[in-house]
Design a protein around this motif. Structure first.
Motif, short mmCIF file in Angstrom:
data_model
loop_
_atom_site.label_atom_id
_atom_site.label_comp_id
_atom_site.label_asym_id
_atom_site.label_seq_id
_atom_site.Cartn_x
_atom_site.Cartn_y
_atom_site.Cartn_z
N ARG A 154 -1.03 97.51 -11.51
CA ARG A 154 -0.63 98.45 -12.54
C ARG A 154 0.76 98.97 -12.20
N GLY A 155 1.69 98.81 -13.10
CA GLY A 155 3.06 99.22 -12.81
C GLY A 155 3.90 99.26 -14.04
N THR A 156 5.21 99.18 -13.84
CA THR A 156 6.13 99.39 -14.95
C THR A 156 6.05 98.29 -15.99
N ASP A 157 5.64 97.08 -15.59
CA ASP A 157 5.60 95.98 -16.54
C ASP A 157 4.26 95.86 -17.27
N GLN A 158 3.26 96.64 -16.88
CA GLN A 158 1.95 96.54 -17.51
C GLN A 158 1.99 96.82 -19.01
N PRO A 159 2.79 97.77 -19.50
CA PRO A 159 2.84 98.01 -20.95
C PRO A 159 3.23 96.77 -21.75
N ALA A 160 4.04 95.89 -21.18
CA ALA A 160 4.39 94.66 -21.90
C ALA A 160 3.14 93.81 -22.11
N LEU A 161 2.26 93.76 -21.12
CA LEU A 161 1.01 93.01 -21.26
C LEU A 161 0.10 93.67 -22.29
N ASP A 162 0.07 95.00 -22.32
CA ASP A 162 -0.73 95.71 -23.32
C ASP A 162 -0.23 95.38 -24.72
N ARG A 163 1.08 95.36 -24.88
CA ARG A 163 1.67 95.03 -26.19
C ARG A 163 1.28 93.62 -26.61
N ALA A 164 1.38 92.67 -25.68
CA ALA A 164 1.05 91.29 -26.02
C ALA A 164 -0.44 91.13 -26.32
N ALA A 165 -1.30 91.85 -25.58
CA ALA A 165 -2.74 91.77 -25.83
C ALA A 165 -3.08 92.28 -27.22
N ALA A 166 -2.40 93.34 -27.66
CA ALA A 166 -2.63 93.85 -29.01
C ALA A 166 -2.15 92.84 -30.06
N THR A 167 -1.07 92.12 -29.74
CA THR A 167 -0.59 91.08 -30.65
C THR A 167 -1.63 89.97 -30.79
N VAL A 168 -2.21 89.57 -29.66
CA VAL A 168 -3.24 88.52 -29.70
C VAL A 168 -4.42 88.98 -30.55
N ARG A 169 -4.87 90.20 -30.36
CA ARG A 169 -6.01 90.70 -31.12
C ARG A 169 -5.69 90.76 -32.61
N THR A 170 -4.44 91.09 -32.94
CA THR A 170 -4.04 91.12 -34.35
C THR A 170 -4.18 89.74 -34.98
N THR A 171 -3.71 88.70 -34.27
CA THR A 171 -3.79 87.35 -34.83
C THR A 171 -5.22 86.85 -34.90
N GLN A 172 -6.13 87.51 -34.16
CA GLN A 172 -7.54 87.13 -34.23
C GLN A 172 -8.27 87.86 -35.36
N GLY A 173 -7.52 88.61 -36.15
CA GLY A 173 -8.10 89.23 -37.34
C GLY A 173 -8.46 90.69 -37.22
N SER A 174 -7.98 91.39 -36.18
CA SER A 174 -8.32 92.81 -36.01
C SER A 174 -7.05 93.66 -35.86
N PRO A 175 -6.19 93.68 -36.88
CA PRO A 175 -4.92 94.41 -36.72
C PRO A 175 -5.10 95.91 -36.56
N ARG A 176 -6.11 96.49 -37.19
CA ARG A 176 -6.28 97.95 -37.08
C ARG A 176 -6.74 98.34 -35.67
N ALA A 177 -7.71 97.60 -35.16
CA ALA A 177 -8.17 97.89 -33.79
C ALA A 177 -7.04 97.65 -32.79
N ALA A 178 -6.26 96.58 -33.02
CA ALA A 178 -5.15 96.29 -32.12
C ALA A 178 -4.11 97.40 -32.16
N ALA A 179 -3.82 97.90 -33.37
CA ALA A 179 -2.85 98.99 -33.49
C ALA A 179 -3.32 100.23 -32.75
N GLY A 180 -4.62 100.50 -32.82
CA GLY A 180 -5.16 101.65 -32.10
C GLY A 180 -5.01 101.50 -30.60
N GLU A 181 -5.27 100.29 -30.09
CA GLU A 181 -5.12 100.04 -28.66
C GLU A 181 -3.66 100.22 -28.22
N LEU A 182 -2.76 99.71 -29.03
CA LEU A 182 -1.35 99.81 -28.65
C LEU A 182 -0.87 101.26 -28.71
N ARG A 183 -1.34 102.01 -29.69
CA ARG A 183 -0.97 103.43 -29.75
C ARG A 183 -1.40 104.16 -28.48
#
Length: 349
Positions: free
Chosen positions: A185-214
């Motif tokens: 866990r460190g300074t670059d972890q937020p980039a992975l969180d952002r990418a994970a939310a992008t993956v979830r969005t493409t899997q059909g859950s943009p609202r849940a992904a947006a909540g995670e990223l927020r």
């Protein structure tokens, strides 16, 4: 005693050499390059660009010619930090050619990673995915602790985003899982969180992904540049969720952070996203609805042109507008959005 500048006369018969003043030490190019990377990670893109250009000058002085691979790649990095994507790609393409010719895997991996990021900014996702995949594979064979390589987690996040948005969500998830295993866990972890939310969005859950990223953005662990990228991604997710007001707020917040970071390419890209968002509030035309219907059936452009009574170029123009409206870059992404029952709902303002 007179104290002052003494005048020394050297006669031809004097075999003593004049005392040379020591030459000031030149800053080492590797140290300058590492500093440029650190400045970008900290969110100071103008300083990162200046330092990278200084590193390029040092590398050219050492190599004795303009086309030193490292110098070209430093030029591309500088443009990607505080210039234009077009000039960045021009320098990076030349750098890739020279790095391949001179067999320098370090600079080749760096150039491919930066080129892939530039293609992400331009939304040329298939090309971005190819470049980033090659960079990721090459970087895996280099020293993982090398401070002169771009951050591995940011490379993994960029690759996962490109893969997910080109229809390879499962492979993107595997890249992220590997990156999380290898990263504390460190300074670059937020980039992975952002990418994970992008993956979830493409899997059909943009609202849940947006909540995670927020929730990730609310931690405040990001640099100005990463916060900008996070809010830009959030705007894209909210747009995919058909929540236009939330998307506009996210894009506007991204502008604030990109301005603070001084990162011109991302700033210009987000302005385009906002303009596209504002242009997508009108109702779909009858022709656009017909084109969408045929796309969901898997029809080619020629087949759509024949059944909707349009030229192929007119079909392509309609598809371009529809891609921008739904924040997608391919038929696959468009079909995913259209499977959302809210895709044709009234647009929020």
């Amino acid at each position: 005693m007179h104290v002052g500048r003494e005048r020394t006369v050297y006669r031809p018969c004097d075999d003593r050499a004049p005392r040379q003043q020591p030459t000031p030490a030149r800053p080492a190019a590797p140290a300058l390059w590492a500093s440029a990377l650190a400045l970008e990670s900290a969110g100071d893109c103008p300083a990162a660009a200046r330092t990278a250009r200084h590193a390029a000058a040092e590398l050219r002085a050492t190599a004795g010619h303009h086309d030193a691979p490292g110098a070209l790649i430093c030029d591309g990095f500088a443009e990607l930090a505080d210039g234009t994507v077009e000039r960045a790609l021009q320098a990076l393409e030349a750098g890739i050619t020279w790095a391949e010719r001179e067999s320098t895997p370090f600079w080749l991996a760096t150039a491919l990673a930066l080129s892939g990021r530039a293609e992400l900014i331009r939304s040329r996702l298939p090309r971005a995915a190819t470049r980033l995949w090659h960079a990721h594979a090459l970087a895996a064979r280099l020293d993982s602790d090398d401070p002169y390589l771009p951050p591995r987690t940011v490379l993994a996040a960029d690759l996962a985003e490109a893969l997910a948005r080109t229809g390879s969500a499962r492979r993107a998830a595997e890249v992220l899982a590997e990156a999380r295993r290898n990263t504390a866990r460190g300074t670059d972890q937020p980039a992975l969180d952002r990418a994970a939310a992008t993956v979830r969005t493409t899997q059909g859950s943009p609202r849940a992904a947006a909540g995670e990223l927020r929730r990730s953005l609310a931690t405040g662990r990001q640099s100005p540049l990463e916060r900008g990228r996070g809010h830009a991604a959030l705007g894209w997710m909210e747009r995919r969720a058909r929540r236009k007001a939330a998307a506009r707020n996210a894009f506007e917040e991204a502008l604030v952070h990109f301005t603070a970071a001084g990162c011109r390419p991302w700033l210009l890209r987000t302005r385009v996203d906002l303009a596209d968002l504002d242009g997508s509030t009108r109702p779909l035309s009858a022709v656009e609805r017909a084109v969408l219907a045929r796309v969901t059936e898997g029809a080619s452009n020629r087949e759509i042109a024949r059944t909707v009574h349009l030229s192929v170029k007119a079909v392509e123009a309609n598809l371009t507008r529809l891609y921008r409206r739904y924040a997608v870059t391919s038929r696959l992404e468009l079909a995913q959005v259209l499977r959302n029952p809210r895709a044709d709902a009234a647009t929020e303002t």
